[in-house]
Design an enzyme around this catalytic site. Sequence first.
Site, mmCIF file in Angstrom:
data_model
loop_
_atom_site.group_PDB
_atom_site.id
_atom_site.type_symbol
_atom_site.label_atom_id
_atom_site.label_comp_id
_atom_site.label_asym_id
_atom_site.label_seq_id
_atom_site.Cartn_x
_atom_site.Cartn_y
_atom_site.Cartn_z
ATOM 1 C CG ASP A 137 60.185 26.472 47.459
ATOM 2 O OD1 ASP A 137 61.149 25.715 47.264
ATOM 3 O OD2 ASP A 137 59.065 26.064 47.846
ATOM 4 C CD GLU A 177 63.796 23.089 42.607
ATOM 5 O OE1 GLU A 177 62.646 23.397 42.256
ATOM 6 O OE2 GLU A 177 64.246 23.331 43.737
ATOM 7 C CG ASP A 227 60.337 19.878 50.361
ATOM 8 O OD1 ASP A 227 60.653 20.938 50.943
ATOM 9 O OD2 ASP A 227 59.516 19.830 49.439
#
Length: 813
Positions: free
Chosen positions: A407, A410, A485
């Site tokens: 997670d 990015e 999300d």
Amino acid sequence: MSRVRLSFLVFLFSFSLSPAQWTSLGNLDSSRVEGNALLVFSTGRVLTIRLLSPDLVRIRLSRIGETETPATPAVIKSSWAPVRFDMSNSPSSVDIRTEKGTIRVAKNPVRVSFLDRSGAVISRDDNKGMAWDGKEVRVWKEMPQGESYFGFGEKSGRLNKRETHLTMWNTDIPAYKADTDPLYESIPFFYGIRSGKAYGIFFDNSYRSSFDMGKESDTRYSFGAAGGELNYYFFFGPSPKDILSRFTELVGRMPLPPLWSLGYQQCRWSYTPDKRVREIARNFRDRRIPADVIYLDIDYMEGYRIFTWNNERFPDPAGMVKDLSKDGFRIAVIVDPGIKHDPSYAAFQSGSAGDHFLKYPDGKLFIGKVWPGECAFPDFSSSAARSWWGAQFKVLTDAGVRGWWNDMNEPSVFDVPTKTVDLSVIHNDDGRMTTHEKNHNTYGMLMTQATYDGVRRLVPNERPFVLTRASYAGGQRYSAAWTGDNVASWEHLQMAVPMCLNLSISGQPFVGSDIGGFIGYPSGELFARWLQLGVFTPLMRAHSVINERNKEPWEFGPEIEAVNRTTIELRYRLLPYIYNTMHQASQTGIPAMRPLVFEYPEDPESYWNETEFMFGDQILVAPVLWEGATKRSLRLPEGSWYDFWTGKKYKGATRVTVDAAIDRIPLFVRAGAVIPMQPVVQYVGEKPLDSLTFVVFPGKQSTSLYYEDDGLSFAYEKGAYMKRSVVYKEDGASREVVLGKAEGTFKPGQRSVIVKMVDVASKPASVMKGSARLSVISKDEVGKIEGWYFDEVNHEVFVSFSDSRSEISVSIR
Ligand code: GLC
């Protein structure tokens, strides 16, 4: 108006007033052929047109003298068989012709067109053509009327991307909306489809890039990037499947996932302490709701230090994992890239000692805030850093953890306007030492590579399961992906469908959304509908944000709990079919979830259909995406279809309305399909697959493949699988199913097979297995002894026999 606001407006205005100074390619100076490439010199640049296969060509515009290297880690295939082509040179153009089409390079000025075999234009540069402005590069192409665009990886909003502007820049963006762009993941690959014919373009450039698909102009589209080369691949198609199969040959395919990862997965932020994890597991088993995976979110760690356990909350992780594994659960944990800047923390120490963290050009460590506070970030573009990262997993694999949730990759950085690593920071990039500007979009993918490879080294006999939020083209080689999300709303449920579909046809078949919605609280109805969709997303995972009420499948009252149980049971009953579609994806790149336009490009009605999709070759899914709905209207594509639930047959190319009470997701099966199914189990591996049922929906002759293996190890790579063809045919009053001779060395063990045929009007006169006439048995004996049974209420025949490796023919007349 305040002075600040005024100067801001002036700033914006001056920004928009200084239009880009594009230099387009001018006239051709010279050209020459080198091997399978044509080199065209113009305007101080060289345009390299390289044939990789008859239907695939790489187009690269670069400065003269720059060596041709892979632009990003996406492309893994470097050696291609020689392509036969011929070339003709006229005063106005050079034509390169292969058996699939022609690449025409107009000379004055240099513009590229792609033509099909008949000479019709598939796609062509607009008069602006290929251009540059400082570091920026861009190409403009004509946008024919009626051409639609699909793919582009993870994008919210509608399926068809005509008239949209899309940016590729991996971004952490909770509670995104239909028009939020960019999102977490970048796959700069798309299809143009018109009048039933498709072509594909993969713009392999990891800098911030953008695609203007007719938002700025209604006669042309364009794509380009803030840096790097104008480097793209053109796929002639014309079938979307051929394009995807070729694209995934270029960038790689998903390895066969472990079967348990296709079971139901339960997540939340966070199940903690260990007692709560056990309680969740117990609930699943006591309530007889099947499940395979429970996740630990960030709170299992000591102060969010990756590769540590919090000893108070999880005093005996190995003991907990072991107990849960006896109950059939696998544990997955979250792993974020940020390594806490803490000189007393082992991972920070070894990462610093090995020089594995990102630094500014002056050698200073880049430090950014994430959950643990100040963090250093591994340089996943360095193979040494990737091996170091991979080795850190030992503390987790030793405890028995088998799922790896990557997670924040990015990468996300809190409290800075750019929300990420400083663009000037240097990455190793295989020794090229390039900036974050170039490596940003590939960071997440390289993290999943480091994770996958590392875990595979630590547990060599098991297929790793990695799940990621950020990635780039080709990321499916290492990881599944989820859509970040989302929100517990009907709008987000609706959005999940086109998002997963576009991701799927962008090379990533292992996708899903947070079931129930991550942020906010769903009604029981919304949760139940989302879970039903989840049966038909390869990743079936429910998740929830912290500080929100419990969202497990039993939390919405007994009625919804019962519905949810049946829904998850359906997933497990269909697991043989689902595993087969994932096997197909691993072999061909063709994903489980397919938009109708991908399967039926000739059908103009498919271009805007984003509420239905094909799951595998045979099942059409029409999920219920609207509050209060008890019916679902949908379009059946051409051909004949069976309602999976009622067995009713429909003629396609029409709209139908069917019942869709809260416990039912409308499903249709192609006539002629044979769907492998199994009895409900509480988890993968609870018991051997017995009986294996082939459900036959009579129709046109069909051939499919049935594939099975141990679902866990890599032994299938050495032939330990069982593969057989499944042929259905009709001849007058006789209907026959032939299970071909089994190939491969995997032995499923003794078991029964049931051939269940639907839509049988009246009791058959005879049922044969090979040349032997079978006798009638009772309903209870089906799956236990050889024979057949006719269910006259539902018009179904069950033929039961024991499995064998030789060819088995079953016929009913
Ligand atoms: C991010 C993830 C979410 C996770 C949370 C805490 O928001 O997208 O899934 O639960 O971080 O780790």
